[in-house]
Design a protein around this motif. Structure first.
Motif, PDB file in Angstrom:
ATOM      1  N   PRO A 169       4.206   9.073  75.198  1.00 45.67           N
ATOM      2  CA  PRO A 169       5.061   9.428  76.330  1.00 45.67           C
ATOM      3  C   PRO A 169       5.384   8.201  77.171  1.00 45.67           C
ATOM      4  CG  PRO A 169       2.800  10.150  76.712  1.00 45.67           C
ATOM      5  CD  PRO A 169       2.868   9.666  75.296  1.00 45.67           C
ATOM      6  N   GLU A 170       6.474   8.276  77.856  1.00 46.64           N
ATOM      7  CA  GLU A 170       6.844   7.240  78.809  1.00 46.64           C
ATOM      8  C   GLU A 170       5.790   7.200  79.923  1.00 46.64           C
ATOM      9  OE1 GLU A 170      11.034   6.882  80.832  1.00 46.64           O
ATOM     10  OE2 GLU A 170       9.828   8.318  81.977  1.00 46.64           O
ATOM     11  N   LEU A 171       5.366   6.004  80.285  1.00 48.97           N
ATOM     12  CA  LEU A 171       4.453   5.820  81.419  1.00 48.97           C
ATOM     13  C   LEU A 171       5.297   5.451  82.632  1.00 48.97           C
ATOM     14  CD1 LEU A 171       1.715   5.622  82.737  1.00 48.97           C
ATOM     15  CD2 LEU A 171       1.450   3.326  81.760  1.00 48.97           C
ATOM     16  N   LEU A 172       5.379   6.368  83.586  1.00 47.37           N
ATOM     17  CA  LEU A 172       6.292   6.256  84.725  1.00 47.37           C
ATOM     18  C   LEU A 172       5.488   5.952  85.992  1.00 47.37           C
ATOM     19  CD1 LEU A 172       9.064   6.535  86.066  1.00 47.37           C
ATOM     20  CD2 LEU A 172       8.761   9.024  86.015  1.00 47.37           C
ATOM     21  N   ALA A 173       5.810   4.846  86.628  1.00 49.89           N
ATOM     22  CA  ALA A 173       5.043   4.349  87.773  1.00 49.89           C
ATOM     23  C   ALA A 173       5.850   4.436  89.059  1.00 49.89           C
ATOM     24  CB  ALA A 173       4.621   2.902  87.519  1.00 49.89           C
ATOM     25  N   PRO A 174       5.150   4.567  90.194  1.00 49.70           N
ATOM     26  CA  PRO A 174       5.837   4.585  91.489  1.00 49.70           C
ATOM     27  C   PRO A 174       6.006   3.182  92.043  1.00 49.70           C
ATOM     28  CG  PRO A 174       3.503   4.992  91.818  1.00 49.70           C
ATOM     29  CD  PRO A 174       3.701   4.785  90.328  1.00 49.70           C
ATOM     30  N   ALA A 175       7.007   2.977  92.859  1.00 48.61           N
ATOM     31  CA  ALA A 175       7.165   1.707  93.568  1.00 48.61           C
ATOM     32  C   ALA A 175       7.809   1.984  94.919  1.00 48.61           C
ATOM     33  CB  ALA A 175       8.003   0.720  92.767  1.00 48.61           C
ATOM     34  N   VAL A 182       9.946   2.979  86.060  1.00 44.38           N
ATOM     35  CA  VAL A 182       9.541   2.960  87.463  1.00 44.38           C
ATOM     36  C   VAL A 182      10.510   3.840  88.240  1.00 44.38           C
ATOM     37  CG1 VAL A 182       9.093   1.511  89.483  1.00 44.38           C
ATOM     38  CG2 VAL A 182       8.704   0.590  87.190  1.00 44.38           C
ATOM     39  N   TYR A 183       9.980   4.568  89.228  1.00 42.70           N
ATOM     40  CA  TYR A 183      10.871   5.327  90.106  1.00 42.70           C
ATOM     41  C   TYR A 183      10.743   4.803  91.526  1.00 42.70           C
ATOM     42  CZ  TYR A 183       6.782   8.258  91.325  1.00 42.70           C
ATOM     43  OH  TYR A 183       5.552   8.714  91.738  1.00 42.70           O
ATOM     44  N   ILE A 184      11.874   4.676  92.183  1.00 37.13           N
ATOM     45  CA  ILE A 184      11.942   4.104  93.527  1.00 37.13           C
ATOM     46  C   ILE A 184      12.793   5.007  94.414  1.00 37.13           C
ATOM     47  CG2 ILE A 184      11.738   1.761  92.604  1.00 37.13           C
ATOM     48  CD1 ILE A 184      14.748   1.404  93.190  1.00 37.13           C
ATOM     49  N   GLY A 185      12.777   4.723  95.705  1.00 39.69           N
ATOM     50  CA  GLY A 185      13.646   5.403  96.646  1.00 39.69           C
ATOM     51  C   GLY A 185      14.514   4.404  97.377  1.00 39.69           C
ATOM     52  N   ALA A 186      15.694   4.835  97.784  1.00 39.08           N
ATOM     53  CA  ALA A 186      16.542   4.013  98.645  1.00 39.08           C
ATOM     54  C   ALA A 186      16.141   4.276 100.097  1.00 39.08           C
ATOM     55  CB  ALA A 186      18.010   4.341  98.405  1.00 39.08           C
ATOM     56  N   LYS A 187      16.843   3.667 101.011  1.00 34.73           N
ATOM     57  CA  LYS A 187      16.532   3.876 102.419  1.00 34.73           C
ATOM     58  C   LYS A 187      16.886   5.288 102.881  1.00 34.73           C
ATOM     59  CE  LYS A 187      14.847  -0.140 103.628  1.00 34.73           C
ATOM     60  NZ  LYS A 187      13.452  -0.291 104.117  1.00 34.73           N
ATOM     61  N   GLN A 188      17.749   5.967 102.127  1.00 35.56           N
ATOM     62  CA  GLN A 188      18.096   7.343 102.469  1.00 35.56           C
ATOM     63  C   GLN A 188      17.672   8.282 101.333  1.00 35.56           C
ATOM     64  OE1 GLN A 188      20.935   5.318 101.642  1.00 35.56           O
ATOM     65  NE2 GLN A 188      21.000   4.213 103.573  1.00 35.56           N
ATOM     66  N   PHE A 189      17.407   9.535 101.708  1.00 32.09           N
ATOM     67  CA  PHE A 189      17.260  10.642 100.760  1.00 32.09           C
ATOM     68  C   PHE A 189      16.054  10.500  99.831  1.00 32.09           C
ATOM     69  CE2 PHE A 189      22.003   9.733 101.015  1.00 32.09           C
ATOM     70  CZ  PHE A 189      22.135  10.395 102.219  1.00 32.09           C
ATOM     71  N   SER A 190      15.028   9.830 100.319  1.00 32.36           N
ATOM     72  CA  SER A 190      13.801   9.692  99.541  1.00 32.36           C
ATOM     73  C   SER A 190      12.735  10.588 100.136  1.00 32.36           C
ATOM     74  CB  SER A 190      13.314   8.241  99.548  1.00 32.36           C
ATOM     75  OG  SER A 190      11.975   8.151  99.099  1.00 32.36           O
ATOM     76  N   ALA A 191      12.014  11.316  99.282  1.00 30.72           N
ATOM     77  CA  ALA A 191      10.935  12.181  99.761  1.00 30.72           C
ATOM     78  C   ALA A 191       9.775  11.380 100.334  1.00 30.72           C
ATOM     79  CB  ALA A 191      10.448  13.082  98.632  1.00 30.72           C
ATOM     80  N   ARG A 192       9.805  10.056 100.175  1.00 28.06           N
ATOM     81  CA  ARG A 192       8.818   9.176 100.800  1.00 28.06           C
ATOM     82  C   ARG A 192       9.546   8.259 101.774  1.00 28.06           C
ATOM     83  NH1 ARG A 192       6.386  12.654  99.040  1.00 28.06           N
ATOM     84  NH2 ARG A 192       4.622  12.660  97.585  1.00 28.06           N
ATOM     85  N   HIS A 193      10.063   8.876 102.841  1.00 26.06           N
ATOM     86  CA  HIS A 193      10.893   8.150 103.803  1.00 26.06           C
ATOM     87  C   HIS A 193      10.127   7.011 104.456  1.00 26.06           C
ATOM     88  CE1 HIS A 193      12.807   7.465 107.779  1.00 26.06           C
ATOM     89  NE2 HIS A 193      13.919   7.686 107.133  1.00 26.06           N
ATOM     90  N   SER A 194       8.807   7.155 104.614  1.00 27.82           N
ATOM     91  CA  SER A 194       8.013   6.142 105.302  1.00 27.82           C
ATOM     92  C   SER A 194       7.603   4.984 104.412  1.00 27.82           C
ATOM     93  CB  SER A 194       6.761   6.791 105.914  1.00 27.82           C
ATOM     94  OG  SER A 194       7.118   7.755 106.877  1.00 27.82           O
ATOM     95  N   ALA A 195       7.910   5.057 103.128  1.00 28.28           N
ATOM     96  CA  ALA A 195       7.647   3.922 102.253  1.00 28.28           C
ATOM     97  C   ALA A 195       8.610   2.784 102.601  1.00 28.28           C
ATOM     98  CB  ALA A 195       7.815   4.325 100.791  1.00 28.28           C
ATOM     99  N   GLU A 196       8.304   1.594 102.110  1.00 32.33           N
ATOM    100  CA  GLU A 196       9.190   0.453 102.351  1.00 32.33           C
ATOM    101  C   GLU A 196      10.588   0.754 101.822  1.00 32.33           C
ATOM    102  OE1 GLU A 196       9.692  -4.141 100.712  1.00 32.33           O
ATOM    103  OE2 GLU A 196       7.732  -3.162 100.627  1.00 32.33           O
ATOM    104  N   ASN A 197      10.653   1.294 100.615  1.00 32.57           N
ATOM    105  CA  ASN A 197      11.905   1.655  99.938  1.00 32.57           C
ATOM    106  C   ASN A 197      12.814   0.436  99.737  1.00 32.57           C
ATOM    107  OD1 ASN A 197      11.408   4.414  99.382  1.00 32.57           O
ATOM    108  ND2 ASN A 197      11.713   4.881 101.554  1.00 32.57           N
TER     109      ASN A 197
END
Length: 705
Positions: A7-13, A30-45
């Protein structure tokens, strides 16, 4: 490169350093978030610039990059979404992880070839849920974290038959609530989890007895590292690590450990537990042994992390060697030197350098060129075969060879990145349907949890347009109905353990004369359509924008329920062609739980259906039984939504939903009379006007206002 058998090994960033750690320690994606619309708004993003850098880094290394757009959007935010979609298309990301049905609809129309994954926030945990995701145009489903091993195996098999992929969380924080079904943070502080701003109040003290220090809603982190081979055998397409809010060293430790487990070697469990845990780990949902799953972050957990951080940073200080660089030099008199390199994977590049010189002492040779080429240091390449065509008596200074090596590495990096970057066609921005609902007096819909709550409603039954009735009560209700069965809407369980059983129950209910089904999950939609029932979106089927409403209408829903996180007057504005009701009365279920906190703390025999928070407020807790044992539990707000005296806010809504929990028959009657205007009933001792709070600052403004 990824082994297709694994399986694909998928990491957070959450930021660039974490992304580097993930790539260098062995992540396939790897999955990341932008400055908007991320369920981890408080991350650096990621900003626009770092987003571009992330794509280049990942694709050069043969790693896929997914963008999490996994929050609910309001109408005003689609202009920003459009800019993000255009940027994602231009950069060539490998897919988007999405919660909002409206975002799915928008992205499919705007960037038709972009792969879209159903976020775990969609609460998909059934075959019908996968079928609905397929119908919406998604290609992968991130299964709910509460699924046991057998269900994961069954759903993966079903998904593959539909040409869909499954993704499973294997490590990281466990929310007490099923993802996508939590309003605790919104209710307690105005910070919506569905908007990416969860304050994690569940980690604070809650108790079912007198233990004021108990944290009855705090689960240990999950770890399925011992089950990686089992997941591989199931055919799961991607195993996912949670942790965009955690530090880069955590990413390094988890990715490295799971890469080791995938490849059959012994993972570094000491570093894995030391870098982050809450009283250790649990695999309770996967094994279906939901015991000893609760834990908190202790001082010793924090101290343990300090002992491994420095060594973990070393694991991603330099790039991992993932490809072999083969080179061929051409040195001819009077012509610039040329170096052609390739990685044996179909990528190649040619660069030119200085004009060769006549040798004063020893002419150049293949070995001397190799010695310079193999100085690949902080690159992703090892040196492979080196060949050369060298004109007689010619040589190239070491500095010139080194410059060609650097240029060749950069050119090969670029070729690899270009080859791994998808190209997308961008279409015209979609527009929502402009049909508006007629402004009418809202109907009154009543939802109950106990049949006895209907005992005193005979004199006001004519004012109730619809009755939302738990499916398990259908047979008994049909024997002495308060409203005709054609006016009743069946409520299936919010968590479905046995689709075959639920389908059979619905078939039996339909044979009695029931004609309507409430859909609190997208998986309810194809099930209800197959039985030719009229479908109604209800709590859990999130609608916060017109695109989501239009998608619901396209899926066959006759109406829906406006998300309780929006002001009730938005119902008419958002609904378009889909009539929308509002949550007008009731203690909102703040959590849908597969692990009952009361049962875990004091046992079912002592259950008084109450949790107490650190401020002394009582939260009603109740379980639902479809089978012999409890299937799930729900945690309800201590304050009741009350709009009986604010009917001006309800105008334009298709209906007002009055949702009962443990109200007595007398109180149910009083509430119905209050909302029909037949009586002036005093509101509950603690009440709220709803959850329509975007963040803490807005919550404070509303409180002060």
């Amino acid at each position: 490169m990824r082994n297709k058998q694994l399986p694909e090994l998928l990491a957070p960033a959450g930021g660039m350093e974490s992304l580097i750690a993930a790539v260098r320690c062995g992540a396939d994606a790897v999955y990341i978030g932008a400055k908007q619309f991320s369920a981890r708004h408080s991350a650096e993003n990621f900003t626009a610039d770092s987003f571009r850098e992330a794509v280049t880094l990942c694709h050069t290394a043969g790693v896929r990059l997914y963008l999490a757009v996994n929050t609910l959007l309001t109408a005003q935010e689609f202009a920003q979404l459009d800019l993000l979609a255009l940027q994602a298309a231009e950069l060539g990301i490998d897919g988007c992880i999405v919660q909002d049905y409206g975002v799915v609809s928008y992205l499919r129309a705007r960037v038709p070839q972009l792969p879209i994954h159903a976020s775990t926030q969609m609460t998909i945990h059934t075959a019908q849920g996968i079928a609905a995701a397929k119908e919406m145009g998604l290609c992968r489903v991130v299964l709910a974290r509460e699924c046991a091993a057998k269900r994961i195996a069954d759903l993966t098999n079903i998904a593959h038959q539909m040409n869909m992929e499954t993704e499973v969380f294997v490590h990281g924080a466990h929310c007490m609530s099923v993802s996508g079904q939590c309003w605790l943070s919104a209710a307690m502080g105005g910070r919506s989890a569905n908007r990416g701003r969860c304050a994690q109040p569940c980690r604070l003290p809650f108790t079912a007895n007198t233990d004021a220090c108990a944290c009855a809603l705090s689960l240990k982190d999950m770890s399925l590292i011992d089950h990686v081979q089992q997941l591989t055998a199931m055919g799961v397409d991607s195993i996912k690590i949670e942790g965009r809010m955690k530090r880069p060293e955590y990413v390094a430790a988890t990715v490295r450990a799971y890469r080791q487990a995938l490849e059959g070697s012994q993972p570094d469990m000491e570093a894995l537990q030391a870098v982050f845990s809450r009283s250790g780990f649990t695999d309770g949902y996967f094994t279906d042994r939901r015991v000893k799953m609760f834990g908190v972050r202790r001082k010793e957990d924090v101290f343990a992390a300090n002992t491994v951080l420095a060594s973990l940073r070393e694991t991603y200080r330099k790039p991992r060697k993932i490809a072999t660089l083969h080179g061929h030099f051409t040195l001819q008199s009077g012509q610039p030197a040329a170096l052609t390199v390739h990685d044996g994977m179909g990528h190649s590049a040619t660069v030119s350098g200085a004009v060769p010189q006549m040798a004063h002492n020893r002419p150049g040779n293949t070995e001397s060129l190799r010695r310079q080429l193999e100085k690949l240091g902080d690159t992703i390449y090892d040196c492979g075969t080196v060949t050369a065509d060298i004109g007689e008596g010619l040589m190239l200074p070491a500095a010139a060879v080194n410059a060609m090596r650097r240029d060749a590495v950069a050119a090969l990096d670029s070729a690899r990145c270009t080859a791994a970057t998808p190209q997308y066609t961008v279409s015209t921005p979609p527009q929502p349907l402009t049909v508006s609902c007629k402004t009418v007096q809202p109907q009154l819909w009543l939802s109950i949890r106990k049949l006895s709550q209907l005992d005193k409603l005979h004199d006001v039954a004519s004012s109730i347009h619809r009755l939302l009735l738990p499916l398990q009560f259908a047979q008994t209700y049909a024997e002495q109905p308060l409203l005709p069965l054609a006016q009743c809407i069946l409520l299936p369980p919010r968590w479905c353990n046995d689709e075959t059983k639920i389908r059979a129950m619905l078939c039996d209910a339909k044979s009695l004369g029931f004609m309507h089904l409430a859909c609190g999950n997208v998986g309810d939609v194809p099930l209800g359509r197959a039985l030719a029932l009229t479908l109604h979106g209800t709590l859990g089927y999130h609608i916060t924008n017109r695109f989501a409403a239009d998608m619901a209408s396209d899926m066959g829903l006759a109406d829906g329920l406006l998300s309780p996180e929006l002001p009730p007057q938005n119902a008419a504005q958002i609904g378009g062609a889909l009539p929308l009701g509002i949550y007008a009365y009731g203690r909102l279920p703040l959590m849908l739980m597969r692990n009952c906190p009361i049962q875990a703390q004091i046992g079912c025999k002592q259950c008084n259906h109450q949790l107490t928070d650190r401020k002394g407020q009582l939260l009603y807790t109740d379980c639902t039984r479809i089978t012999q044992s409890p299937d799930y539990a729900e945690l309800f707000n201590s304050a009741t939504v009350w709009l009986a005296d604010r009917q001006n806010l309800c105008q334009g809504a298709a209906y007002q939903l009055l949702a009962m929990t443990d109200e007595s028959p007398q109180r149910v009657q009083e509430v119905v009379r209050a909302y029909t205007g037949a009586a002036n009933i005093t509101p509950p001792a603690r009440f709220t006007r709803g959850l329509h709070l975007a963040d803490a600052s807005e919550h404070e403004r509303n409180r002060q206002g």
